[in-house]
Design a protein around this motif. Structure first.
Motif, PDB file in Angstrom:
ATOM      1  N   GLU A  36      26.860 -79.497  55.544  1.00 27.10           N
ATOM      2  CA  GLU A  36      27.273 -80.025  54.241  1.00 27.10           C
ATOM      3  C   GLU A  36      26.087 -80.292  53.319  1.00 27.10           C
ATOM      4  O   GLU A  36      26.203 -80.211  52.095  1.00 27.10           O
ATOM      5  CB  GLU A  36      28.066 -81.325  54.420  1.00 27.10           C
ATOM      6  CG  GLU A  36      29.471 -81.134  54.930  1.00 27.10           C
ATOM      7  CD  GLU A  36      30.414 -80.566  53.862  1.00 27.10           C
ATOM      8  OE1 GLU A  36      30.059 -80.609  52.668  1.00 27.10           O
ATOM      9  OE2 GLU A  36      31.483 -80.077  54.240  1.00 27.10           O
ATOM     10  N   SER A  37      24.926 -80.586  53.895  1.00 29.85           N
ATOM     11  CA  SER A  37      23.755 -80.943  53.086  1.00 29.85           C
ATOM     12  C   SER A  37      23.260 -79.795  52.214  1.00 29.85           C
ATOM     13  O   SER A  37      22.516 -80.025  51.256  1.00 29.85           O
ATOM     14  CB  SER A  37      22.612 -81.416  53.996  1.00 29.85           C
ATOM     15  OG  SER A  37      22.137 -80.343  54.805  1.00 29.85           O
ATOM     16  N   VAL A  38      23.654 -78.561  52.530  1.00 31.39           N
ATOM     17  CA  VAL A  38      23.197 -77.418  51.724  1.00 31.39           C
ATOM     18  C   VAL A  38      24.343 -76.792  50.940  1.00 31.39           C
ATOM     19  O   VAL A  38      24.247 -75.653  50.487  1.00 31.39           O
ATOM     20  CB  VAL A  38      22.483 -76.352  52.598  1.00 31.39           C
ATOM     21  CG1 VAL A  38      21.213 -76.940  53.205  1.00 31.39           C
ATOM     22  CG2 VAL A  38      23.400 -75.800  53.682  1.00 31.39           C
ATOM     23  N   MET A  39      25.411 -77.560  50.753  1.00 27.29           N
ATOM     24  CA  MET A  39      26.571 -77.069  50.011  1.00 27.29           C
ATOM     25  C   MET A  39      26.640 -77.721  48.633  1.00 27.29           C
ATOM     26  O   MET A  39      26.263 -78.871  48.455  1.00 27.29           O
ATOM     27  CB  MET A  39      27.859 -77.389  50.774  1.00 27.29           C
ATOM     28  CG  MET A  39      27.934 -76.839  52.185  1.00 27.29           C
ATOM     29  SD  MET A  39      28.290 -75.087  52.248  1.00 27.29           S
ATOM     30  CE  MET A  39      30.043 -75.089  51.926  1.00 27.29           C
ATOM     31  N   THR A  40      27.131 -76.961  47.654  1.00 26.00           N
ATOM     32  CA  THR A  40      27.445 -77.471  46.318  1.00 26.00           C
ATOM     33  C   THR A  40      28.772 -76.860  45.897  1.00 26.00           C
ATOM     34  O   THR A  40      28.918 -75.634  45.905  1.00 26.00           O
ATOM     35  CB  THR A  40      26.351 -77.094  45.293  1.00 26.00           C
ATOM     36  OG1 THR A  40      25.097 -77.675  45.698  1.00 26.00           O
ATOM     37  CG2 THR A  40      26.714 -77.601  43.899  1.00 26.00           C
ATOM     38  N   ASP A  41      29.728 -77.707  45.572  1.00 24.80           N
ATOM     39  CA  ASP A  41      31.046 -77.240  45.147  1.00 24.80           C
ATOM     40  C   ASP A  41      31.665 -76.251  46.129  1.00 24.80           C
ATOM     41  O   ASP A  41      32.241 -75.236  45.754  1.00 24.80           O
ATOM     42  CB  ASP A  41      30.974 -76.610  43.749  1.00 24.80           C
ATOM     43  CG  ASP A  41      30.533 -77.610  42.683  1.00 24.80           C
ATOM     44  OD1 ASP A  41      30.836 -78.809  42.846  1.00 24.80           O
ATOM     45  OD2 ASP A  41      29.884 -77.191  41.715  1.00 24.80           O
ATOM     46  N   GLY A  42      31.497 -76.551  47.416  1.00 27.83           N
ATOM     47  CA  GLY A  42      32.120 -75.728  48.448  1.00 27.83           C
ATOM     48  C   GLY A  42      31.413 -74.434  48.789  1.00 27.83           C
ATOM     49  O   GLY A  42      31.934 -73.634  49.562  1.00 27.83           O
ATOM     50  N   GLN A  43      30.234 -74.211  48.211  1.00 31.20           N
ATOM     51  CA  GLN A  43      29.484 -72.986  48.508  1.00 31.20           C
ATOM     52  C   GLN A  43      28.066 -73.334  48.934  1.00 31.20           C
ATOM     53  O   GLN A  43      27.501 -74.346  48.496  1.00 31.20           O
ATOM     54  CB  GLN A  43      29.427 -72.067  47.284  1.00 31.20           C
ATOM     55  CG  GLN A  43      30.772 -71.499  46.876  1.00 31.20           C
ATOM     56  CD  GLN A  43      30.640 -70.487  45.752  1.00 31.20           C
ATOM     57  OE1 GLN A  43      29.706 -70.532  44.965  1.00 31.20           O
ATOM     58  NE2 GLN A  43      31.572 -69.561  45.683  1.00 31.20           N
ATOM     59  N   ILE A  44      27.480 -72.471  49.762  1.00 30.04           N
ATOM     60  CA  ILE A  44      26.087 -72.677  50.144  1.00 30.04           C
ATOM     61  C   ILE A  44      25.219 -72.537  48.897  1.00 30.04           C
ATOM     62  O   ILE A  44      25.439 -71.661  48.057  1.00 30.04           O
ATOM     63  CB  ILE A  44      25.660 -71.692  51.261  1.00 30.04           C
ATOM     64  CG1 ILE A  44      24.277 -72.068  51.804  1.00 30.04           C
ATOM     65  CG2 ILE A  44      25.715 -70.250  50.789  1.00 30.04           C
ATOM     66  CD1 ILE A  44      23.925 -71.351  53.085  1.00 30.04           C
ATOM     67  N   ASP A  45      24.260 -73.441  48.750  1.00 28.48           N
ATOM     68  CA  ASP A  45      23.406 -73.518  47.567  1.00 28.48           C
ATOM     69  C   ASP A  45      21.975 -73.157  47.969  1.00 28.48           C
ATOM     70  O   ASP A  45      21.305 -73.927  48.664  1.00 28.48           O
ATOM     71  CB  ASP A  45      23.477 -74.937  46.997  1.00 28.48           C
ATOM     72  CG  ASP A  45      22.741 -75.104  45.686  1.00 28.48           C
ATOM     73  OD1 ASP A  45      21.887 -74.263  45.361  1.00 28.48           O
ATOM     74  OD2 ASP A  45      23.027 -76.092  44.987  1.00 28.48           O
ATOM     75  N   ALA A  46      21.506 -71.996  47.526  1.00 33.10           N
ATOM     76  CA  ALA A  46      20.170 -71.522  47.914  1.00 33.10           C
ATOM     77  C   ALA A  46      19.081 -72.516  47.538  1.00 33.10           C
ATOM     78  O   ALA A  46      18.042 -72.592  48.209  1.00 33.10           O
ATOM     79  CB  ALA A  46      19.898 -70.165  47.278  1.00 33.10           C
ATOM     80  N   ALA A  47      19.289 -73.277  46.479  1.00 31.42           N
ATOM     81  CA  ALA A  47      18.287 -74.251  46.047  1.00 31.42           C
ATOM     82  C   ALA A  47      18.139 -75.398  47.041  1.00 31.42           C
ATOM     83  O   ALA A  47      17.161 -76.145  46.990  1.00 31.42           O
ATOM     84  CB  ALA A  47      18.648 -74.790  44.667  1.00 31.42           C
ATOM     85  N   LYS A  48      19.099 -75.556  47.943  1.00 35.54           N
ATOM     86  CA  LYS A  48      19.058 -76.643  48.927  1.00 35.54           C
ATOM     87  C   LYS A  48      18.607 -76.176  50.305  1.00 35.54           C
ATOM     88  O   LYS A  48      18.492 -76.986  51.226  1.00 35.54           O
ATOM     89  CB  LYS A  48      20.439 -77.293  49.033  1.00 35.54           C
ATOM     90  CG  LYS A  48      20.885 -78.012  47.764  1.00 35.54           C
ATOM     91  CD  LYS A  48      22.241 -78.661  47.971  1.00 35.54           C
ATOM     92  CE  LYS A  48      22.677 -79.448  46.747  1.00 35.54           C
ATOM     93  NZ  LYS A  48      24.003 -80.076  46.941  1.00 35.54           N
ATOM     94  N   VAL A  49      18.387 -74.885  50.475  1.00 32.85           N
ATOM     95  CA  VAL A  49      17.988 -74.347  51.779  1.00 32.85           C
ATOM     96  C   VAL A  49      16.495 -74.017  51.728  1.00 32.85           C
ATOM     97  O   VAL A  49      16.091 -72.976  51.219  1.00 32.85           O
ATOM     98  CB  VAL A  49      18.806 -73.082  52.143  1.00 32.85           C
ATOM     99  CG1 VAL A  49      18.472 -72.619  53.558  1.00 32.85           C
ATOM    100  CG2 VAL A  49      20.297 -73.351  52.020  1.00 32.85           C
ATOM    101  N   ASP A  50      15.678 -74.926  52.238  1.00 33.78           N
ATOM    102  CA  ASP A  50      14.223 -74.744  52.168  1.00 33.78           C
ATOM    103  C   ASP A  50      13.733 -73.876  53.333  1.00 33.78           C
ATOM    104  O   ASP A  50      13.048 -74.324  54.234  1.00 33.78           O
ATOM    105  CB  ASP A  50      13.494 -76.086  52.119  1.00 33.78           C
ATOM    106  CG  ASP A  50      13.823 -76.995  53.298  1.00 33.78           C
ATOM    107  OD1 ASP A  50      14.813 -76.720  54.001  1.00 33.78           O
ATOM    108  OD2 ASP A  50      13.088 -77.969  53.520  1.00 33.78           O
ATOM    109  N   THR A  51      14.110 -72.603  53.257  1.00 33.07           N
ATOM    110  CA  THR A  51      13.793 -71.680  54.344  1.00 33.07           C
ATOM    111  C   THR A  51      12.292 -71.457  54.496  1.00 33.07           C
ATOM    112  O   THR A  51      11.534 -71.493  53.531  1.00 33.07           O
ATOM    113  CB  THR A  51      14.472 -70.319  54.125  1.00 33.07           C
ATOM    114  OG1 THR A  51      14.192 -69.875  52.792  1.00 33.07           O
ATOM    115  CG2 THR A  51      15.963 -70.398  54.325  1.00 33.07           C
TER     116      THR A  51
END
Length: 197
Positions: free
Chosen positions: A161-176
């Motif tokens: 859930e920590s990398v989701m925004t509005d029910g979709q995965i949010d690339a800006a939250k995934v610090d790969t």
């Protein structure tokens, strides 16, 4: 500008150039389970996807025969199952620790003290703290010169859930974490530019 004929370079020279030019390379932190029930976990920086609507991922490893083959490809070929765990900055040091050369009956999960979580469709465990994990079954494998390429059908996704925004995965939250040439890693960071086309 220096120029090089690939045929005139030593293998390690060609390898250094291509591994430094094709960057940052995403890292597949792959978990498998051997036919003897030993959980294996290892990072592979020669990794990507080859199909997205019907997702297929690919990683490759040095080609070897029999006992010389690494645990991960052997396990995948024998069980036809593996999980790809996405490496983010908090997991970078632990991921690097799992690159250690252990005996086949030793688990990198235990060696690096990585918490396991159960998968839904495959036997191998996933990394409990990974923000994204893809459960895969073997699609195909092929030898490409001195490498073994392994393709996996993605059967199931785990997304925190920590990398989701509005029910979709949010690339800006995934610090790969990505691999650079030599011993270096990098972390994804957005630049002030958005794709226009």
């Amino acid at each position: 500008m220096p120029e090089y004929d690939s045929a005139e370079l030593e293998p390690n020279e060609r390898g250094r150039i291509i591994k430094s030019a094709v960057t940052p390379r995403p890292i597949a932190w792959i978990s498998t389970t051997s036919t003897d029930g030993v959980d294996n976990l290892a990072p592979f920086s020669s990794y990507n996807y080859v199909s997205s609507a019907e997702p297929v991922v690919i990683f490759n490893t040095p080609y070897a025969e029999g006992d010389e083959q690494k645990d991960t490809p052997r396990n995948v070929l024998e069980t036809e199952e593996f999980a790809v765990n996405v490496v983010t900055e908090p997991l970078a040091q632990t991921m690097d620790t799992t690159a250690a050369s252990l005996e086949a009956d030793e688990s990198e999960f235990d060696y690096a003290e990585v918490d396991r979580a159960e998968c839904e469709t495959i036997e191998p465990p996933r990394v409990a703290d990974a923000v994204v994990t893809m459960e895969c079954t073997l699609y195909d494998s092929m030898r490409v010169r001195d490498r073994l390429a392994i393709l996996g059908d993605v059967e199931y996704f785990h997304v925190d859930e920590s990398v989701m925004t509005d029910g979709q995965i949010d690339a800006a939250k995934v610090d790969t974490v990505g691999r650079l040439g030599g011993p270096y890693y990098t972390v994804s960071d957005l630049i002030e530019f958005e794709r226009q086309f």
